[in-house]
Design a protein around this motif. Structure first.
Motif, PDB file in Angstrom:
ATOM      1  N   UNK A   1     -37.493 -22.856   5.593  1.00 16.35           N
ATOM      2  CA  UNK A   1     -36.086 -23.074   5.912  1.00 16.35           C
ATOM      3  C   UNK A   1     -35.219 -22.599   4.753  1.00 16.35           C
ATOM      4  N   UNK A   2     -33.988 -22.164   5.041  1.00 14.12           N
ATOM      5  CA  UNK A   2     -33.101 -21.721   3.972  1.00 14.12           C
ATOM      6  C   UNK A   2     -32.937 -22.790   2.893  1.00 14.12           C
TER       7      UNK A   2
ATOM      8  N   UNK B   1     -33.811 -17.495   1.723  1.00  4.18           N
ATOM      9  CA  UNK B   1     -32.460 -17.261   2.252  1.00  4.18           C
ATOM     10  C   UNK B   1     -32.453 -17.379   3.767  1.00  4.18           C
ATOM     11  N   UNK B   2     -33.463 -16.826   4.402  1.00  8.12           N
ATOM     12  CA  UNK B   2     -33.533 -16.870   5.858  1.00  8.12           C
ATOM     13  C   UNK B   2     -34.521 -15.853   6.382  1.00  8.12           C
ATOM     14  N   UNK B   3     -34.521 -15.694   7.700  1.00  4.10           N
ATOM     15  CA  UNK B   3     -35.417 -14.758   8.363  1.00  4.10           C
ATOM     16  C   UNK B   3     -34.658 -13.474   8.669  1.00  4.10           C
ATOM     17  N   UNK B   4     -35.282 -12.340   8.402  1.00  4.75           N
ATOM     18  CA  UNK B   4     -34.697 -11.041   8.730  1.00  4.75           C
ATOM     19  C   UNK B   4     -35.019 -10.781  10.206  1.00  4.75           C
TER      20      UNK B   4
ATOM     21  N   UNK C   1     -35.867 -13.700   0.510  1.00 11.06           N
ATOM     22  CA  UNK C   1     -35.914 -14.662  -0.587  1.00 11.06           C
ATOM     23  C   UNK C   1     -35.123 -14.152  -1.776  1.00 11.06           C
ATOM     24  N   UNK C   2     -34.709 -15.067  -2.635  1.00  9.90           N
ATOM     25  CA  UNK C   2     -34.062 -14.735  -3.895  1.00  9.90           C
ATOM     26  C   UNK C   2     -35.032 -15.075  -5.018  1.00  9.90           C
TER      27      UNK C   2
ATOM     28  N   UNK D   1     -40.171 -10.524   2.164  1.00  6.05           N
ATOM     29  CA  UNK D   1     -41.623 -10.665   2.053  1.00  6.05           C
ATOM     30  C   UNK D   1     -42.192 -11.189   3.368  1.00  6.05           C
ATOM     31  N   UNK D   2     -43.433 -10.835   3.664  1.00  4.03           N
ATOM     32  CA  UNK D   2     -44.062 -11.397   4.873  1.00  4.03           C
ATOM     33  C   UNK D   2     -44.210 -12.906   4.741  1.00  4.03           C
TER      34      UNK D   2
END
Length: 65
Positions: free
Chosen positions: A12-13, A32-35, A43-44, A56-57
């Motif tokens: 989750x974000x 951050x979320x799902x692309x 991700x950051x 990333x996967x």
């Protein structure tokens, strides 16, 4: 259902995770979320004092301890 709908519910974000494989293996990151287009997780990653965005996967992520 798209690829984004297949992410595990624990991703989750805002969640702190560790990258378990790939070029960023061993780094901690913040989700951050799902692309939507790829189903990968955005991700950051803090690198050299700056947050760097990476995709990333989901299989490369584990919960940070």
């Amino acid at each position: 259902m798209g690829a984004a709908d297949e992410s595990p519910r624990w991703i989750t974000p805002g969640l702190e995770v560790r990258i378990a494989d790939g070029p960023f293996e061993g780094f901690d990151a913040t989700v951050e979320g799902v692309v939507e287009e790829t189903g990968e997780i955005s991700v950051l990653i803090p690198i050299f004092g700056r947050e760097t965005r990476a995709e990333v996967p989901r299989s490369s992520l584990v919960k940070a301890t």
